[in-house]
Write a protein that holds these residues in place. Structure first.
Motif, short mmCIF file in Angstrom:
data_model
loop_
_atom_site.label_atom_id
_atom_site.label_comp_id
_atom_site.label_asym_id
_atom_site.label_seq_id
_atom_site.Cartn_x
_atom_site.Cartn_y
_atom_site.Cartn_z
N UNK A 74 68.54 28.50 36.68
CA UNK A 74 68.14 29.11 35.41
C UNK A 74 67.53 30.47 35.73
N UNK A 75 68.10 31.53 35.17
CA UNK A 75 67.59 32.87 35.41
C UNK A 75 66.57 33.20 34.31
N UNK A 159 72.40 29.89 34.29
CA UNK A 159 72.04 29.90 32.87
C UNK A 159 71.28 31.20 32.65
N UNK A 160 71.82 32.07 31.79
CA UNK A 160 71.23 33.40 31.61
C UNK A 160 70.87 33.64 30.14
N UNK A 165 75.40 42.36 29.39
CA UNK A 165 76.81 42.08 29.68
C UNK A 165 77.22 42.35 31.12
N UNK A 166 76.59 43.39 31.74
CA UNK A 166 77.00 43.77 33.10
C UNK A 166 76.85 42.64 34.10
N UNK A 167 75.68 41.97 34.04
CA UNK A 167 75.48 40.93 35.04
C UNK A 167 76.36 39.71 34.76
N UNK A 179 76.35 30.36 31.60
CA UNK A 179 75.98 29.82 30.30
C UNK A 179 74.91 30.74 29.74
N UNK A 180 75.09 31.18 28.48
CA UNK A 180 74.07 32.05 27.91
C UNK A 180 73.54 31.53 26.58
#
Ligand code: PTJ
Length: 254
Positions: A74-75, A159-160, A165-167, A179-180
């Motif tokens: 999980x970020x 999980x972001x 969008x870049x990453x 997963x966002x």
């Protein structure tokens, strides 16, 4: 103590806003995070401030994917740390996902405060902190490129929540599942992720914890079936249709 009366028709939304402001005052949230929240709030308003059917479908697929992943992470950024630190730790426990702090507006002091609040809420190990473990994610120029070699770098699923969008694109190119949580179904992140949960992270993460707990007793074959039946592009299209009909209904009642 909140100054917002419980009878206020926008009590929940204002309470979330207050959490963000407190998070800013406490040094967790970047200035830009307040603006990002405003954008999310506007989308939440047109969504009807509830978890829609398409979000529930995405949450089920997300839970199945996380449970099947070998090394999920999980970020965590400033906004998420301010909004739902307890839930991040609960999700990490129920899904056995690691937690990594990764900031767009890199700032060591803010990172330490985020680590502190996660630990206060029960997190044991937090990645993205030790300089000796820092490495670079290819294909991205922002500070988010610096990841932990034992965390995001080694993961197969990330999980972001509230991402840029870049990453998302760089993580996909690195063959990781993404997963966002994003309130904007048209954002590059939502359009690029494997699974996009179009919901306020504050609501959606609670549903994701429940779903992970519920599906944790199921066989792998059953989880694989859930994922096979999920199509992110189709689900996003249905989400926009849900928003459209919600707006039409409200316009008729206006
Ligand atoms: O703490 P940092 O330095 O990592 O910075 C975090 C922010 C959020 C400032 C940074 O990642 C950023 O600038 O993000 P963006 O590019 O503005 O994207 C944020 C996305 O999250 C937008 O599409 C918003 O609509 C959406 N969003 C905002 N609040 C929420 C949300 N989605 C779900 N739940 C929310 N509460």
């Amino acid at each position: 103590m909140t100054l917002i009366p419980k009878s206020h028709p926008r009590f929940q939304s204002l309470l979330i806003r207050e959490k963000l402001v407190k998070g800013f005052d406490d040094g967790l949230v970047a200035k830009e995070g307040l603006l990002a929240h405003g954008r999310g709030e506007a989308f939440d308003y047109i969504l009807g401030e509830k978890t829609l059917k398409t979000a529930k479908i995405a949450i089920k697929a997300a839970a199945a994917s996380i449970l099947l992943a070998k090394n999920p992470v999980i970020s965590v950024n400033g906004n998420v740390a301010a909004l739902c630190p307890k839930e991040i730790v609960r999700l990490s426990k129920v899904s056995k996902a690691k937690i990594e702090v990764n900031l767009f507006y890199a700032n060591e002091k803010r990172k330490q405060k985020i680590v502190k609040i996660l630990k206060k809420n029960g997190a044991k190990e937090i990645f993205g902190v030790l300089k000796k473990n820092a490495t670079r994610l290819i294909g991205i120029d922002s500070s988010r490129r610096i990841v932990d070699k034992n965390g995001i770098f080694a993961s197969d699923l990330v999980i972001v929540p509230l991402e840029d969008g870049d990453r998302t694109l760089a993580l996909r190119r690195a063959k990781k599942q993404v997963i966002t949580f994003d309130l904007n179904p048209l954002s590059r992140t939502a359009q690029t992720a494997n699974i996009s949960i179009i919901d306020n992270v504050v609501r959606g993460i609670v549903e994701l914890i429940t779903e992970c707990a519920r599906l944790s007793t199921k066989k792998s074959s059953e989880l694989e079936k859930i994922i096979k039946n999920f199509d992110n592009k189709k689900n996003l299209t249905h989400n926009v249709i849900e928003i459209k009909s919600n707006l039409s209904r409200r316009a008729k009642n206006a």
